[in-house]
Design a protein around this motif. Structure first.
Motif, PDB file in Angstrom:
ATOM      1  N   MET A  11      -6.155   0.805  32.561  1.00 42.02           N
ATOM      2  CA  MET A  11      -6.597  -0.567  32.716  1.00 42.02           C
ATOM      3  C   MET A  11      -7.988  -0.681  32.095  1.00 42.02           C
ATOM      4  SD  MET A  11      -7.240  -2.780  36.235  1.00 42.02           S
ATOM      5  CE  MET A  11      -5.634  -2.479  36.860  1.00 42.02           C
ATOM      6  N   GLU A  12      -8.108  -1.483  31.052  1.00 45.40           N
ATOM      7  CA  GLU A  12      -9.397  -1.722  30.419  1.00 45.40           C
ATOM      8  C   GLU A  12      -9.814  -3.163  30.707  1.00 45.40           C
ATOM      9  OE1 GLU A  12     -11.384  -1.808  26.032  1.00 45.40           O
ATOM     10  OE2 GLU A  12      -9.817  -0.341  26.432  1.00 45.40           O
ATOM     11  N   ILE A  13     -10.923  -3.318  31.402  1.00 45.14           N
ATOM     12  CA  ILE A  13     -11.387  -4.634  31.829  1.00 45.14           C
ATOM     13  C   ILE A  13     -12.396  -5.187  30.831  1.00 45.14           C
ATOM     14  CG2 ILE A  13     -12.550  -5.911  33.673  1.00 45.14           C
ATOM     15  CD1 ILE A  13      -9.758  -4.761  34.394  1.00 45.14           C
ATOM     16  N   THR A  14     -12.192  -6.441  30.463  1.00 46.22           N
ATOM     17  CA  THR A  14     -13.112  -7.152  29.582  1.00 46.22           C
ATOM     18  C   THR A  14     -13.789  -8.242  30.396  1.00 46.22           C
ATOM     19  OG1 THR A  14     -11.577  -6.812  27.748  1.00 46.22           O
ATOM     20  CG2 THR A  14     -13.283  -8.479  27.456  1.00 46.22           C
ATOM     21  N   LEU A  15     -15.104  -8.354  30.268  1.00 49.95           N
ATOM     22  CA  LEU A  15     -15.858  -9.399  30.964  1.00 49.95           C
ATOM     23  C   LEU A  15     -16.171 -10.534  30.007  1.00 49.95           C
ATOM     24  CD1 LEU A  15     -18.358  -7.171  32.944  1.00 49.95           C
ATOM     25  CD2 LEU A  15     -16.185  -8.126  33.719  1.00 49.95           C
ATOM     26  N   SER A  16     -16.191 -11.742  30.556  1.00 53.26           N
ATOM     27  CA  SER A  16     -16.450 -12.923  29.729  1.00 53.26           C
ATOM     28  C   SER A  16     -17.268 -13.937  30.510  1.00 53.26           C
ATOM     29  CB  SER A  16     -15.115 -13.557  29.312  1.00 53.26           C
ATOM     30  OG  SER A  16     -15.346 -14.760  28.612  1.00 53.26           O
ATOM     31  N   ASP A  17     -18.102 -14.680  29.786  1.00 58.17           N
ATOM     32  CA  ASP A  17     -18.825 -15.784  30.414  1.00 58.17           C
ATOM     33  C   ASP A  17     -18.351 -17.129  29.870  1.00 58.17           C
ATOM     34  OD1 ASP A  17     -19.916 -15.678  27.892  1.00 58.17           O
ATOM     35  OD2 ASP A  17     -21.999 -15.659  28.555  1.00 58.17           O
ATOM     36  N   ARG A  18     -17.241 -17.104  29.135  1.00 52.31           N
ATOM     37  CA  ARG A  18     -16.686 -18.354  28.611  1.00 52.31           C
ATOM     38  C   ARG A  18     -15.980 -19.124  29.725  1.00 52.31           C
ATOM     39  NH1 ARG A  18     -12.995 -17.139  23.862  1.00 52.31           N
ATOM     40  NH2 ARG A  18     -12.371 -15.470  25.236  1.00 52.31           N
ATOM     41  N   ARG A  19     -16.015 -20.428  29.631  1.00 53.70           N
ATOM     42  CA  ARG A  19     -15.409 -21.280  30.660  1.00 53.70           C
ATOM     43  C   ARG A  19     -14.076 -21.852  30.185  1.00 53.70           C
ATOM     44  NH1 ARG A  19     -19.570 -23.143  34.622  1.00 53.70           N
ATOM     45  NH2 ARG A  19     -21.356 -21.840  34.144  1.00 53.70           N
ATOM     46  N   THR A  20     -13.307 -21.033  29.529  1.00 51.41           N
ATOM     47  CA  THR A  20     -12.009 -21.478  28.999  1.00 51.41           C
ATOM     48  C   THR A  20     -10.860 -20.879  29.796  1.00 51.41           C
ATOM     49  OG1 THR A  20     -12.102 -19.673  27.394  1.00 51.41           O
ATOM     50  CG2 THR A  20     -12.878 -21.836  26.653  1.00 51.41           C
ATOM     51  N   ILE A  21     -11.048 -20.760  31.083  1.00 56.40           N
ATOM     52  CA  ILE A  21     -10.034 -20.169  31.950  1.00 56.40           C
ATOM     53  C   ILE A  21      -9.032 -21.258  32.341  1.00 56.40           C
ATOM     54  CG2 ILE A  21      -9.635 -18.873  34.062  1.00 56.40           C
ATOM     55  CD1 ILE A  21     -12.691 -18.270  34.045  1.00 56.40           C
ATOM     56  N   LYS A  22      -7.765 -20.953  32.164  1.00 54.08           N
ATOM     57  CA  LYS A  22      -6.740 -21.927  32.549  1.00 54.08           C
ATOM     58  C   LYS A  22      -6.629 -21.985  34.065  1.00 54.08           C
ATOM     59  CE  LYS A  22      -4.057 -21.517  28.371  1.00 54.08           C
ATOM     60  NZ  LYS A  22      -2.782 -21.166  27.771  1.00 54.08           N
ATOM     61  N   ILE A  23      -6.382 -23.179  34.560  1.00 51.38           N
ATOM     62  CA  ILE A  23      -6.297 -23.377  36.011  1.00 51.38           C
ATOM     63  C   ILE A  23      -5.179 -22.535  36.624  1.00 51.38           C
ATOM     64  CG2 ILE A  23      -4.840 -25.417  35.890  1.00 51.38           C
ATOM     65  CD1 ILE A  23      -6.582 -26.483  38.292  1.00 51.38           C
ATOM     66  N   GLU A  24      -4.096 -22.327  35.890  1.00 54.39           N
ATOM     67  CA  GLU A  24      -2.982 -21.523  36.406  1.00 54.39           C
ATOM     68  C   GLU A  24      -3.433 -20.090  36.700  1.00 54.39           C
ATOM     69  OE1 GLU A  24      -1.556 -24.928  34.092  1.00 54.39           O
ATOM     70  OE2 GLU A  24      -2.802 -23.241  33.482  1.00 54.39           O
ATOM     71  N   ALA A  25      -4.272 -19.535  35.828  1.00 55.68           N
ATOM     72  CA  ALA A  25      -4.775 -18.171  36.030  1.00 55.68           C
ATOM     73  C   ALA A  25      -5.677 -18.105  37.258  1.00 55.68           C
ATOM     74  CB  ALA A  25      -5.525 -17.698  34.791  1.00 55.68           C
ATOM     75  N   ILE A  26      -6.503 -19.133  37.427  1.00 55.93           N
ATOM     76  CA  ILE A  26      -7.396 -19.192  38.588  1.00 55.93           C
ATOM     77  C   ILE A  26      -6.584 -19.297  39.870  1.00 55.93           C
ATOM     78  CG2 ILE A  26      -9.145 -20.606  39.740  1.00 55.93           C
ATOM     79  CD1 ILE A  26     -10.151 -21.326  36.885  1.00 55.93           C
ATOM     80  N   LEU A  27      -5.596 -20.164  39.872  1.00 56.50           N
ATOM     81  CA  LEU A  27      -4.776 -20.340  41.070  1.00 56.50           C
ATOM     82  C   LEU A  27      -4.017 -19.066  41.419  1.00 56.50           C
ATOM     83  CD1 LEU A  27      -3.436 -23.958  40.502  1.00 56.50           C
ATOM     84  CD2 LEU A  27      -5.214 -23.200  42.093  1.00 56.50           C
ATOM     85  N   GLU A  28      -3.519 -18.362  40.412  1.00 54.34           N
ATOM     86  CA  GLU A  28      -2.818 -17.102  40.663  1.00 54.34           C
ATOM     87  C   GLU A  28      -3.744 -16.099  41.354  1.00 54.34           C
ATOM     88  OE1 GLU A  28      -0.828 -13.411  38.165  1.00 54.34           O
ATOM     89  OE2 GLU A  28      -1.017 -15.363  37.183  1.00 54.34           O
ATOM     90  N   LEU A  29      -4.981 -16.008  40.876  1.00 53.70           N
ATOM     91  CA  LEU A  29      -5.953 -15.090  41.466  1.00 53.70           C
ATOM     92  C   LEU A  29      -6.282 -15.480  42.900  1.00 53.70           C
ATOM     93  CD1 LEU A  29      -7.991 -12.747  41.170  1.00 53.70           C
ATOM     94  CD2 LEU A  29      -9.610 -14.434  40.260  1.00 53.70           C
ATOM     95  N   TYR A  30      -6.530 -16.760  43.137  1.00 53.52           N
ATOM     96  CA  TYR A  30      -6.884 -17.215  44.483  1.00 53.52           C
ATOM     97  C   TYR A  30      -5.710 -17.078  45.448  1.00 53.52           C
ATOM     98  CZ  TYR A  30     -11.612 -18.835  43.636  1.00 53.52           C
ATOM     99  OH  TYR A  30     -12.953 -18.873  43.394  1.00 53.52           O
ATOM    100  N   ARG A  31      -4.503 -17.367  44.974  1.00 54.66           N
ATOM    101  CA  ARG A  31      -3.321 -17.226  45.841  1.00 54.66           C
ATOM    102  C   ARG A  31      -3.044 -15.762  46.171  1.00 54.66           C
ATOM    103  NH1 ARG A  31      -0.442 -21.809  42.501  1.00 54.66           N
ATOM    104  NH2 ARG A  31      -1.036 -23.587  43.809  1.00 54.66           N
ATOM    105  N   ALA A  32      -3.259 -14.875  45.196  1.00 51.73           N
ATOM    106  CA  ALA A  32      -3.038 -13.448  45.428  1.00 51.73           C
ATOM    107  C   ALA A  32      -3.959 -12.922  46.523  1.00 51.73           C
ATOM    108  CB  ALA A  32      -3.257 -12.666  44.136  1.00 51.73           C
ATOM    109  N   ASN A  33      -5.115 -13.556  46.681  1.00 51.59           N
ATOM    110  CA  ASN A  33      -6.078 -13.158  47.707  1.00 51.59           C
ATOM    111  C   ASN A  33      -5.993 -14.036  48.953  1.00 51.59           C
ATOM    112  OD1 ASN A  33      -8.025 -10.934  46.711  1.00 51.59           O
ATOM    113  ND2 ASN A  33      -7.639 -12.230  44.930  1.00 51.59           N
ATOM    114  N   GLU A  34      -5.005 -14.925  48.959  1.00 51.52           N
ATOM    115  CA  GLU A  34      -4.750 -15.814  50.100  1.00 51.52           C
ATOM    116  C   GLU A  34      -5.961 -16.674  50.464  1.00 51.52           C
ATOM    117  OE1 GLU A  34      -3.181 -13.329  53.204  1.00 51.52           O
ATOM    118  OE2 GLU A  34      -1.403 -12.841  52.027  1.00 51.52           O
ATOM    119  N   TRP A  35      -6.677 -17.136  49.443  1.00 50.47           N
ATOM    120  CA  TRP A  35      -7.798 -18.051  49.675  1.00 50.47           C
ATOM    121  C   TRP A  35      -7.255 -19.473  49.707  1.00 50.47           C
ATOM    122  CZ3 TRP A  35     -13.322 -17.109  47.605  1.00 50.47           C
ATOM    123  CH2 TRP A  35     -13.748 -15.838  47.981  1.00 50.47           C
ATOM    124  N   SER A  36      -7.627 -20.219  50.709  1.00 47.69           N
ATOM    125  CA  SER A  36      -7.116 -21.578  50.877  1.00 47.69           C
ATOM    126  C   SER A  36      -7.624 -22.530  49.796  1.00 47.69           C
ATOM    127  CB  SER A  36      -7.491 -22.113  52.261  1.00 47.69           C
ATOM    128  OG  SER A  36      -8.897 -22.173  52.403  1.00 47.69           O
TER     129      SER A  36
END
Length: 85
Positions: free
Chosen positions: A1-26
């Motif tokens: 697993m190679e992790i890349t860091l970014s400060d760009r604000r071009t994140i799709k909402i679907e990706a954000i929701l997947e991350l938040y749902r995986a962590n069970e954040w309301s």
């Protein structure tokens, strides 16, 4: 697993929701508010495993109220891999 860091604000909402749902954040239950909050944060950094969002960190600042909030969230798989190291 190679992790890349970014400060760009071009994140799709679907990706954000997947991350938040995986962590069970309301916050995932209010996608518009979540997305707008992230995009309007003072600083926003994302962690990627190829094209998959595996982490996000944001910083909220206010001079008027003199406080700082730092929030970070990573997928469980990423946390477990990092703990193995």
């Amino acid at each position: 697993m190679e992790i890349t860091l970014s400060d760009r604000r071009t994140i799709k909402i679907e990706a954000i929701l997947e991350l938040y749902r995986a962590n069970e954040w309301s916050s995932a239950d209010k996608p518009s508010e979540l997305y707008n909050g992230l995009m309007n944060s003072h600083s926003l950094f994302s962690a990627w495993d190829k094209d998959r969002l595996v982490g996000i960190a944001m910083l909220f600042l206010t001079v008027f109220w003199s406080f700082t909030i730092l929030i970070y969230l990573f997928t469980r798989i990423f946390r477990e891999k990092e703990l193995e190291r």
